[in-house]
Design a protein around this motif. Structure first.
Motif, PDB file in Angstrom:
ATOM      1  N   ARG A 459       0.857  -1.196   0.000  1.00 13.03           N
ATOM      2  CA  ARG A 459       0.000   0.000   0.000  1.00 13.03           C
ATOM      3  C   ARG A 459       0.887   1.237   0.000  1.00 13.03           C
ATOM      4  O   ARG A 459       1.644   1.488   0.938  1.00 13.03           O
ATOM      5  CB  ARG A 459      -0.913   0.000   1.232  1.00 13.03           C
ATOM      6  N   TYR A 460       0.793   2.028  -1.078  1.00 13.97           N
ATOM      7  CA  TYR A 460       1.567   3.265  -1.174  1.00 13.97           C
ATOM      8  C   TYR A 460       0.773   4.421  -0.580  1.00 13.97           C
ATOM      9  O   TYR A 460      -0.449   4.512  -0.742  1.00 13.97           O
ATOM     10  CB  TYR A 460       1.883   3.566  -2.640  1.00 13.97           C
ATOM     11  N   TRP A 461       1.471   5.323   0.075  1.00 13.84           N
ATOM     12  CA  TRP A 461       0.852   6.525   0.592  1.00 13.84           C
ATOM     13  C   TRP A 461       0.707   7.548  -0.533  1.00 13.84           C
ATOM     14  O   TRP A 461       1.372   7.440  -1.567  1.00 13.84           O
ATOM     15  CB  TRP A 461       1.686   7.102   1.729  1.00 13.84           C
ATOM     16  N   PRO A 462      -0.137   8.562  -0.356  1.00 13.63           N
ATOM     17  CA  PRO A 462      -0.368   9.527  -1.456  1.00 13.63           C
ATOM     18  C   PRO A 462       0.897  10.219  -1.937  1.00 13.63           C
ATOM     19  O   PRO A 462       0.999  10.580  -3.107  1.00 13.63           O
ATOM     20  CB  PRO A 462      -1.345  10.533  -0.835  1.00 13.63           C
ATOM     21  N   GLN A 463       1.884  10.407  -1.057  1.00  7.99           N
ATOM     22  CA  GLN A 463       3.107  11.104  -1.450  1.00  7.99           C
ATOM     23  C   GLN A 463       4.193  10.143  -1.934  1.00  7.99           C
ATOM     24  O   GLN A 463       5.365  10.514  -2.033  1.00  7.99           O
ATOM     25  CB  GLN A 463       3.651  11.920  -0.268  1.00  7.99           C
ATOM     26  N   HIS A 464       3.818   8.930  -2.257  1.00  7.79           N
ATOM     27  CA  HIS A 464       4.797   7.912  -2.648  1.00  7.79           C
ATOM     28  C   HIS A 464       5.579   8.344  -3.886  1.00  7.79           C
ATOM     29  O   HIS A 464       5.021   8.848  -4.862  1.00  7.79           O
ATOM     30  CB  HIS A 464       4.069   6.593  -2.942  1.00  7.79           C
ATOM     31  N   LYS A 465       6.910   8.112  -3.841  1.00  3.89           N
ATOM     32  CA  LYS A 465       7.767   8.367  -4.998  1.00  3.89           C
ATOM     33  C   LYS A 465       7.630   7.190  -5.955  1.00  3.89           C
ATOM     34  O   LYS A 465       7.965   6.050  -5.616  1.00  3.89           O
ATOM     35  CB  LYS A 465       9.221   8.523  -4.552  1.00  3.89           C
ATOM     36  N   PHE A 466       7.137   7.464  -7.156  1.00  7.15           N
ATOM     37  CA  PHE A 466       6.671   6.388  -8.022  1.00  7.15           C
ATOM     38  C   PHE A 466       7.770   5.421  -8.429  1.00  7.15           C
ATOM     39  O   PHE A 466       7.514   4.242  -8.685  1.00  7.15           O
ATOM     40  CB  PHE A 466       5.979   6.958  -9.268  1.00  7.15           C
ATOM     41  N   GLN A 467       9.043   5.877  -8.522  1.00  7.97           N
ATOM     42  CA  GLN A 467      10.101   4.962  -8.921  1.00  7.97           C
ATOM     43  C   GLN A 467      10.402   3.895  -7.863  1.00  7.97           C
ATOM     44  O   GLN A 467      11.014   2.874  -8.174  1.00  7.97           O
ATOM     45  CB  GLN A 467      11.406   5.715  -9.222  1.00  7.97           C
ATOM     46  N   ASP A 468       9.965   4.126  -6.633  1.00  8.40           N
ATOM     47  CA  ASP A 468      10.270   3.205  -5.544  1.00  8.40           C
ATOM     48  C   ASP A 468       9.233   2.077  -5.534  1.00  8.40           C
ATOM     49  O   ASP A 468       8.405   1.969  -4.642  1.00  8.40           O
ATOM     50  CB  ASP A 468      10.277   3.970  -4.215  1.00  8.40           C
ATOM     51  N   GLU A 469       9.308   1.223  -6.544  1.00  8.75           N
ATOM     52  CA  GLU A 469       8.325   0.158  -6.729  1.00  8.75           C
ATOM     53  C   GLU A 469       8.714  -1.085  -5.926  1.00  8.75           C
ATOM     54  O   GLU A 469       9.881  -1.469  -5.876  1.00  8.75           O
ATOM     55  CB  GLU A 469       8.222  -0.194  -8.222  1.00  8.75           C
ATOM     56  N   TRP A 470       7.706  -1.699  -5.298  1.00  3.81           N
ATOM     57  CA  TRP A 470       7.940  -2.876  -4.468  1.00  3.81           C
ATOM     58  C   TRP A 470       7.245  -4.123  -4.999  1.00  3.81           C
ATOM     59  O   TRP A 470       7.474  -5.221  -4.482  1.00  3.81           O
ATOM     60  CB  TRP A 470       7.483  -2.614  -3.032  1.00  3.81           C
ATOM     61  N   VAL A 471       6.403  -3.984  -5.989  1.00  3.21           N
ATOM     62  CA  VAL A 471       5.648  -5.143  -6.483  1.00  3.21           C
ATOM     63  C   VAL A 471       6.435  -5.799  -7.606  1.00  3.21           C
ATOM     64  O   VAL A 471       6.349  -5.403  -8.777  1.00  3.21           O
ATOM     65  CB  VAL A 471       4.233  -4.736  -6.957  1.00  3.21           C
ATOM     66  N   TYR A 472       7.252  -6.762  -7.229  1.00  3.47           N
ATOM     67  CA  TYR A 472       8.010  -7.570  -8.182  1.00  3.47           C
ATOM     68  C   TYR A 472       7.955  -9.013  -7.724  1.00  3.47           C
ATOM     69  O   TYR A 472       8.016  -9.298  -6.524  1.00  3.47           O
ATOM     70  CB  TYR A 472       9.465  -7.101  -8.286  1.00  3.47           C
ATOM     71  N   ASN A 473       7.849  -9.922  -8.681  1.00  4.52           N
ATOM     72  CA  ASN A 473       7.683 -11.331  -8.354  1.00  4.52           C
ATOM     73  C   ASN A 473       8.550 -12.199  -9.250  1.00  4.52           C
ATOM     74  O   ASN A 473       9.105 -11.732 -10.250  1.00  4.52           O
ATOM     75  CB  ASN A 473       6.216 -11.738  -8.506  1.00  4.52           C
ATOM     76  N   GLY A 474       8.635 -13.475  -8.887  1.00  3.44           N
ATOM     77  CA  GLY A 474       9.335 -14.453  -9.695  1.00  3.44           C
ATOM     78  C   GLY A 474       8.459 -14.975 -10.809  1.00  3.44           C
ATOM     79  O   GLY A 474       7.349 -14.485 -11.062  1.00  3.44           O
ATOM     80  N   ALA A 475       8.945 -16.007 -11.474  1.00  2.46           N
ATOM     81  CA  ALA A 475       8.257 -16.531 -12.646  1.00  2.46           C
ATOM     82  C   ALA A 475       7.009 -17.323 -12.289  1.00  2.46           C
ATOM     83  O   ALA A 475       6.032 -17.329 -13.050  1.00  2.46           O
ATOM     84  CB  ALA A 475       9.218 -17.404 -13.458  1.00  2.46           C
ATOM     85  N   ASP A 476       7.015 -18.002 -11.147  1.00  2.61           N
ATOM     86  CA  ASP A 476       5.905 -18.887 -10.773  1.00  2.61           C
ATOM     87  C   ASP A 476       5.109 -18.251  -9.642  1.00  2.61           C
ATOM     88  O   ASP A 476       5.416 -18.434  -8.464  1.00  2.61           O
ATOM     89  CB  ASP A 476       6.458 -20.252 -10.363  1.00  2.61           C
ATOM     90  N   LEU A 477       4.079 -17.519  -9.979  1.00  2.80           N
ATOM     91  CA  LEU A 477       3.306 -16.780  -8.989  1.00  2.80           C
ATOM     92  C   LEU A 477       2.492 -17.688  -8.076  1.00  2.80           C
ATOM     93  O   LEU A 477       2.124 -17.289  -6.972  1.00  2.80           O
ATOM     94  CB  LEU A 477       2.364 -15.790  -9.690  1.00  2.80           C
ATOM     95  N   ASP A 478       2.194 -18.883  -8.510  1.00  2.00           N
ATOM     96  CA  ASP A 478       1.374 -19.771  -7.689  1.00  2.00           C
ATOM     97  C   ASP A 478       2.184 -20.526  -6.648  1.00  2.00           C
ATOM     98  O   ASP A 478       1.648 -20.945  -5.625  1.00  2.00           O
ATOM     99  CB  ASP A 478       0.624 -20.768  -8.568  1.00  2.00           C
ATOM    100  N   HIS A 479       3.493 -20.718  -6.889  1.00  2.00           N
ATOM    101  CA  HIS A 479       4.290 -21.527  -5.984  1.00  2.00           C
ATOM    102  C   HIS A 479       5.422 -20.760  -5.310  1.00  2.00           C
ATOM    103  O   HIS A 479       6.175 -21.345  -4.534  1.00  2.00           O
ATOM    104  CB  HIS A 479       4.858 -22.739  -6.730  1.00  2.00           C
TER     105      HIS A 479
END
Length: 549
Positions: A459-479
């Protein structure tokens, strides 16, 4: 009383190191180096081991780097995808939770990057269990191959010095060795190409043609656009002897065919088209990466997240407000030239003008034209990073050692000692300094202590710096043990919670200081936070080579 400050300490330390090396090196190191220089195998082994050993020695204070920039996560996704023995991943039915930068969600879930850098990371992870090991291997190979490349252009002694300069400039203190987004691998490709060229002209060997093809192919899998200028420079160099090139050309083509086939297959798996690059599909869907300066601004064809909207505006802001002109082209070129200092340690600046004396020879004139060709070519892209020129690393080293060779012997020795002293000072500082805390690593350690599989809503706050992304995952999202997802509000989040019923759910607020990780509660409303200072883009403890310069 004496007003003794950090700059005085730096100056005195460098002077002391310089005097010490001047006393010690001449009777012992220089004769040893002259005996070692013609021994190609031993020199390459030494130059491969040296940057790795020096960087590992810094681990007590500068740990394995944590990826922080979205390009790095893109290459890590390529690596994980390859380790699952595929070029693309099936799209997730709830892919809206996983939208992020430079990652396609449909028609396949995949990074937009070519596989070169990801392949290096995958090899490091497969052999040593750590993607960063692939970075170390790439750097080791580049430093060793810089010596091999220079052996085709200059004497063994100057080639060995060039290899040592490669370690100093692109080894343990370099951003390339302390990140995951490449540079060294393109440098390896450049060494293979530019080292093979003078040897092919001299011998017409088919095996050297195969090395040439390997270099071109590796560069295509790493920097496809810049490969155009690499091929043009090759044609210019070999044009005077084209009648004798049938055998090496055939060998190069044989090596290149599987590489081109792999590239086409990646296109097909990711974009469902043999000829559509993932880059191009991302540009159509998200409007990024930015188009070339002769093209119109791309328009997104799907809904963007708030962060993606800012990224789209930022990418387009690098373009001129009106049509491209010669004036805007030259202004952009003039601005970028200053970043080329990345390829030269500061004391070498004194020597560089002496390279001009060699321009009367065709091959050194060709070196200058190749550097100019790349500079003009990459200038058509509105964004710039020094690793775009990674293939030219060995040519920049060639310019440096050739300039030193043209100088008075005592003067060139003095500059070499200054380079070594410069490196020794900053490296010794790295042995004792204390890096800033790593925000991502702290969150990862907290999650590693939790048993079972985890689901983290970000959850990003309204003043979030957009380049500071945290949503990254591996190849197998289910496992995957940890899945990172965007917080879309309690009603929408319930869909993902139902999809992952066995996972422990968390809520991460990365804009808190430090980032706050708590168990997820569905009834919890989004927070409105006070304005925050912009978070650092380099949270990873890093010995960026820009420090040295």
């Amino acid at each position: 009383m004496f007003n003794f400050g950090p700059s005085d300490l730096l100056e005195l330390t460098l002077a002391a190191l310089l005097v010490l090396m001047a006393i010690v090196a001449r009777p012992w190191v220089e004769p040893w180096a002259r005996r070692l220089a013609p021994k190609t195998g031993w020199c390459m082994l030494l130059l491969a081991l040296l940057p790795v050993a020096l960087r590992l020695a810094l681990l007590p204070h500068h740990r394995v780097p944590t990826p922080d920039v979205y390009d790095e996560f893109g290459h890590l996704l390529v690596a994980d995808t390859l380790l699952h023995f595929r070029l693309a991943n099936p799209p997730h039915p709830l892919h809206q939770f996983f939208e992020t930068f430079f990652v396609l969600q449909t028609p396949a879930y995949a990074s937009i990057y070519p596989i070169g850098q990801g392949l290096a990371l995958a090899i490091g992870r497969a052999i040593f269990g750590l993607p960063w090991a692939g970075v170390l291997l790439s750097t080791a190979a580049m430093c060793a191959l810089c010596y091999w490349m220079l052996r085709g252009w200059t004497t063994p002694e100057w080639a060995l010095l060039g290899g040592v300069l490669a370690v100093i400039e692109f080894g343990p203190l370099s951003a390339w060795m302390d990140s995951y987004w490449g540079g060294s691998l393109a440098g390896v490709a450049g060494c293979l190409v530019f080292g093979a060229l003078p040897r092919i002209r001299a011998t017409g060997s088919a095996s050297l043609g195969a090395l040439l093809g390997l270099g071109i192919g590796l560069h295509w899998l790493t920097r496809p656009y810049e490969t155009i200028f690499l091929i043009l420079s090759i044609l210019l160099f070999l044009l005077p002897t084209w009648r004798t090139l049938a055998r090496p050309a055939a060998a190069a083509a044989i090596v290149l065919l599987p590489v081109l086939g792999l590239s086409l297959l990646q296109n097909k798996r990711i974009t469902s088209s043999w000829t559509t690059l993932p880059y191009a599909l991302s540009r159509y869907q998200y409007g990024v990466p930015a188009a070339f300066t002769w093209q119109a601004n791309p328009q997104p064809h799907q809904e963007l997240t708030r962060e993606q909207q800012f990224q789209y505006k930022m990418q387009n802001s690098f373009r001129a407000s009106g049509p491209e002109t010669i004036e805007t082209f030259l202004e952009r070129l003039e601005y970028r030239v200053r970043f080329y200092r990345f390829f030269f340690i500061a004391p070498l600046y004194i020597a560089l003008p002496f390279f001009l004396a060699k321009l009367g020879e065709f091959r050194y004139l060709w070196v200058s034209l190749t550097l100019l060709l790349f500079a003009l070519g990459v200038n058509f892209y509105p964004f710039f990073e020094v690793h775009y020129l990674g293939a030219l690393t060995c040519l920049f080293l060639l310019v440096g050692v050739t300039a030193l060779d043209r100088m008075n012997h005592n003067a060139s020795r003095l500059i070499v000692y200054l380079c070594l002293a410069h490196f020794a000072f900053w490296y010794s500082r790295g042995l004792f300094d204390r890096p800033s805390p790593d925000r991502r690593a702290a969150v990862n350690r907290q999650l590693e202590q939790a048993p079972g599989q985890q689901l983290v809503f970000v959850r990003y706050w309204p003043q979030h710096k957009f380049q500071d992304e945290w949503v990254y995952n591996g190849a197998d999202l289910d496992h995957a043990r940890i899945v990172w997802a965007r917080d879309l509000g309690s009603p929408e989040d319930q869909k993902l919670l139902r999809y992952y019923p066995s996972r422990t759910a968390w809520l991460l607020e990365p804009d808190a200081t430090p980032p706050r990780l708590n168990p997820y509660r569905a009834e919890e409303p989004p927070k409105t936070a006070p304005p925050l200072p912009a978070p650092s883009r380099t949270a990873t403890p890093s010995l960026r080579f820009e420090q040295v310069h």
